[in-house]
Design a protein around this motif. Structure first.
Motif, PDB file in Angstrom:
ATOM      1  N   LEU A 120       0.752  -1.313   0.051  1.00  0.00           N
ATOM      2  CA  LEU A 120       0.116   0.054  -0.006  1.00  0.00           C
ATOM      3  C   LEU A 120       1.038   1.314   0.068  1.00  0.00           C
ATOM      4  N   PHE A 121       2.012   1.217  -0.170  1.00  0.00           N
ATOM      5  CA  PHE A 121       3.087   2.488  -0.232  1.00  0.00           C
ATOM      6  C   PHE A 121       3.751   2.322  -1.531  1.00  0.00           C
ATOM      7  N   GLY A 122       3.988   3.600  -2.035  1.00  0.00           N
ATOM      8  CA  GLY A 122       4.937   3.923  -3.209  1.00  0.00           C
ATOM      9  C   GLY A 122       4.030   4.078  -4.263  1.00  0.00           C
ATOM     10  N   SER A 123       4.797   3.955  -5.433  1.00  0.00           N
ATOM     11  CA  SER A 123       3.967   4.311  -6.754  1.00  0.00           C
ATOM     12  C   SER A 123       3.355   3.131  -7.322  1.00  0.00           C
ATOM     13  N   GLY A 124       2.257   3.431  -8.032  1.00  0.00           N
ATOM     14  CA  GLY A 124       1.661   2.359  -8.625  1.00  0.00           C
ATOM     15  C   GLY A 124       0.372   1.932  -7.694  1.00  0.00           C
ATOM     16  N   VAL A 125       0.325   2.222  -6.586  1.00  0.00           N
ATOM     17  CA  VAL A 125      -0.919   2.025  -5.898  1.00  0.00           C
ATOM     18  C   VAL A 125      -2.214   2.702  -6.086  1.00  0.00           C
ATOM     19  N   PRO A 126      -3.362   1.871  -6.300  1.00  0.00           N
ATOM     20  CA  PRO A 126      -4.310   2.472  -6.891  1.00  0.00           C
ATOM     21  C   PRO A 126      -4.940   3.701  -5.863  1.00  0.00           C
ATOM     22  N   ASP A 127      -5.825   4.640  -6.219  1.00  0.00           N
ATOM     23  CA  ASP A 127      -6.141   6.003  -5.706  1.00  0.00           C
ATOM     24  C   ASP A 127      -6.912   5.489  -4.335  1.00  0.00           C
ATOM     25  N   LEU A 128      -7.896   4.557  -4.444  1.00  0.00           N
ATOM     26  CA  LEU A 128      -9.061   4.417  -3.284  1.00  0.00           C
ATOM     27  C   LEU A 128      -8.983   2.867  -3.260  1.00  0.00           C
ATOM     28  N   PHE A 129      -9.583   2.451  -1.890  1.00  0.00           N
ATOM     29  CA  PHE A 129      -9.754   1.332  -1.426  1.00  0.00           C
ATOM     30  C   PHE A 129     -11.400   1.380  -1.064  1.00  0.00           C
ATOM     31  N   LEU A 130     -12.321   0.432  -1.419  1.00  0.00           N
ATOM     32  CA  LEU A 130     -13.595   0.373  -1.151  1.00  0.00           C
ATOM     33  C   LEU A 130     -14.110  -0.801  -0.332  1.00  0.00           C
ATOM     34  N   TRP A 131     -14.912  -0.766   0.476  1.00  0.00           N
ATOM     35  CA  TRP A 131     -15.431  -2.140   1.060  1.00  0.00           C
ATOM     36  C   TRP A 131     -16.594  -1.763   1.530  1.00  0.00           C
ATOM     37  N   ASP A 132     -17.640  -2.815   1.859  1.00  0.00           N
ATOM     38  CA  ASP A 132     -18.739  -2.799   2.042  1.00  0.00           C
ATOM     39  C   ASP A 132     -19.159  -3.503   3.352  1.00  0.00           C
ATOM     40  N   THR A 133     -20.670  -3.528   3.739  1.00  0.00           N
ATOM     41  CA  THR A 133     -20.817  -4.323   5.044  1.00  0.00           C
ATOM     42  C   THR A 133     -20.843  -5.621   4.827  1.00  0.00           C
ATOM     43  N   ASP A 134     -20.857  -6.246   3.628  1.00  0.00           N
ATOM     44  CA  ASP A 134     -20.962  -7.483   3.260  1.00  0.00           C
ATOM     45  C   ASP A 134     -19.413  -8.282   3.307  1.00  0.00           C
ATOM     46  N   GLY A 135     -18.702  -7.373   3.255  1.00  0.00           N
ATOM     47  CA  GLY A 135     -17.152  -7.971   3.302  1.00  0.00           C
ATOM     48  C   GLY A 135     -16.432  -7.842   1.925  1.00  0.00           C
ATOM     49  N   ARG A 136     -17.207  -7.350   0.885  1.00  0.00           N
ATOM     50  CA  ARG A 136     -16.796  -6.991  -0.350  1.00  0.00           C
ATOM     51  C   ARG A 136     -15.742  -6.011  -0.404  1.00  0.00           C
ATOM     52  N   HIS A 137     -14.579  -6.072  -1.193  1.00  0.00           N
ATOM     53  CA  HIS A 137     -13.729  -4.923  -1.307  1.00  0.00           C
ATOM     54  C   HIS A 137     -13.112  -4.948  -2.582  1.00  0.00           C
ATOM     55  N   ARG A 138     -12.429  -3.682  -2.982  1.00  0.00           N
ATOM     56  CA  ARG A 138     -11.751  -3.571  -4.087  1.00  0.00           C
ATOM     57  C   ARG A 138     -10.900  -2.310  -4.113  1.00  0.00           C
ATOM     58  N   PHE A 139      -9.938  -2.432  -4.816  1.00  0.00           N
ATOM     59  CA  PHE A 139      -9.199  -1.021  -5.049  1.00  0.00           C
ATOM     60  C   PHE A 139      -9.732  -0.372  -6.383  1.00  0.00           C
ATOM     61  N   VAL A 140      -9.467   1.090  -6.411  1.00  0.00           N
ATOM     62  CA  VAL A 140     -10.067   1.533  -7.761  1.00  0.00           C
ATOM     63  C   VAL A 140      -9.070   2.855  -8.166  1.00  0.00           C
ATOM     64  N   GLU A 141      -8.491   2.584  -9.321  1.00  0.00           N
ATOM     65  CA  GLU A 141      -7.766   3.495  -9.690  1.00  0.00           C
ATOM     66  C   GLU A 141      -8.456   4.615 -10.584  1.00  0.00           C
ATOM     67  N   VAL A 142      -8.388   5.717 -10.419  1.00  0.00           N
ATOM     68  CA  VAL A 142      -9.259   6.761 -10.649  1.00  0.00           C
ATOM     69  C   VAL A 142      -8.521   7.485 -11.901  1.00  0.00           C
ATOM     70  N   LYS A 143      -9.352   7.925 -13.027  1.00  0.00           N
ATOM     71  CA  LYS A 143      -8.708   8.509 -14.161  1.00  0.00           C
ATOM     72  C   LYS A 143      -9.477   9.433 -14.766  1.00  0.00           C
ATOM     73  N   ALA A 144      -9.077  10.644 -15.204  1.00  0.00           N
ATOM     74  CA  ALA A 144     -10.107  11.603 -15.832  1.00  0.00           C
ATOM     75  C   ALA A 144     -10.052  10.999 -17.307  1.00  0.00           C
ATOM     76  N   SER A 145     -10.741  11.449 -18.008  1.00  0.00           N
ATOM     77  CA  SER A 145     -11.008  11.289 -19.524  1.00  0.00           C
ATOM     78  C   SER A 145      -9.769  11.629 -20.109  1.00  0.00           C
ATOM     79  N   GLU A 146      -9.322  10.965 -21.130  1.00  0.00           N
ATOM     80  CA  GLU A 146      -8.075  11.236 -21.810  1.00  0.00           C
ATOM     81  C   GLU A 146      -6.554  10.566 -21.132  1.00  0.00           C
ATOM     82  N   ASP A 147      -7.058   9.921 -19.844  1.00  0.00           N
ATOM     83  CA  ASP A 147      -5.742   9.586 -18.893  1.00  0.00           C
ATOM     84  C   ASP A 147      -5.537   8.175 -19.351  1.00  0.00           C
ATOM     85  N   SER A 148      -4.545   7.627 -18.868  1.00  0.00           N
ATOM     86  CA  SER A 148      -4.108   6.109 -19.138  1.00  0.00           C
ATOM     87  C   SER A 148      -3.337   5.535 -17.827  1.00  0.00           C
ATOM     88  N   LEU A 149      -3.368   4.386 -17.658  1.00  0.00           N
ATOM     89  CA  LEU A 149      -2.422   3.704 -16.548  1.00  0.00           C
ATOM     90  C   LEU A 149      -1.092   3.902 -17.067  1.00  0.00           C
TER      91      LEU A 149
END
Length: 162
Positions: free
Chosen positions: A94-123
């Motif tokens: 979870l430290f350093g470059s390349g880590v996605p912008d957000l971590f999401l989770w819900d009350t059911d235990g599901r979780h995911r990382f989300v990399e956020v991009k503006a239009s015209e942006d790329s990984l």
């Protein structure tokens, strides 16, 4: 200047993509409400406007949201890091470059990382390497182009990143 009201979500592993709308409730937030959410809920002052828009959208959709990558020297980040590592089972990612912008989770235990991009942006290469290294749920959320005349199919084709 036109503002987009749509975005895509692409799953890193499967390549599946969906187009979604930014909720009117998020688009109509006042500046003060956005600041309250940023400081009160995320306890973060370093979200850029696109990250903040997506964080508010995910909150509205029932997800809990925390900012990543983590700062090793911040006490709130330290407790968030422990919680994320317990949920995902992988440490020291979870430290350093390349880590996605957000971590999401819900009350059911599901979780995911989300990399956020503006239009015209790329990984970038670090983000691709991070995604290939860790077998975690990762979505790429990207704003649609502000041209509202584009069809959903055209937006998805323009936003495809994997």
């Amino acid at each position: 200047m036109p503002i987009t009201t749509r975005y895509t979500v692409e799953n890193w592993r499967t390549g599946e993509m969906a187009i979604r709308s930014i909720p009117d409730e998020v688009l109509s937030l006042s500046f003060e409400e956005v600041l309250e959410i940023s400081f009160g809920r995320f306890r973060s002052v370093d979200l850029n406007p696109v990250e903040l828009l997506f964080a508010c959208t995910f909150l509205h959709n029932g997800w809990r949201v925390v900012r990543t990558p983590m700062n090793r020297n911040h006490p709130i980040a330290e407790s968030n890091t422990v919680a994320i590592e317990r949920a995902t089972g992988v440490e020291d990612a979870l430290f350093g470059s390349g880590v996605p912008d957000l971590f999401l989770w819900d009350t059911d235990g599901r979780h995911r990382f989300v990399e956020v991009k503006a239009s015209e942006d790329s990984l970038n290469e670090n983000q691709r390497e991070w995604a290939e290294t860790y077998d975690w749920e990762l979505d790429i959320a990207q704003l649609a182009h502000a041209d509202e005349s584009l069809s959903d199919e055209e937006i998805m084709e323009r936003n495809r990143l994997t």
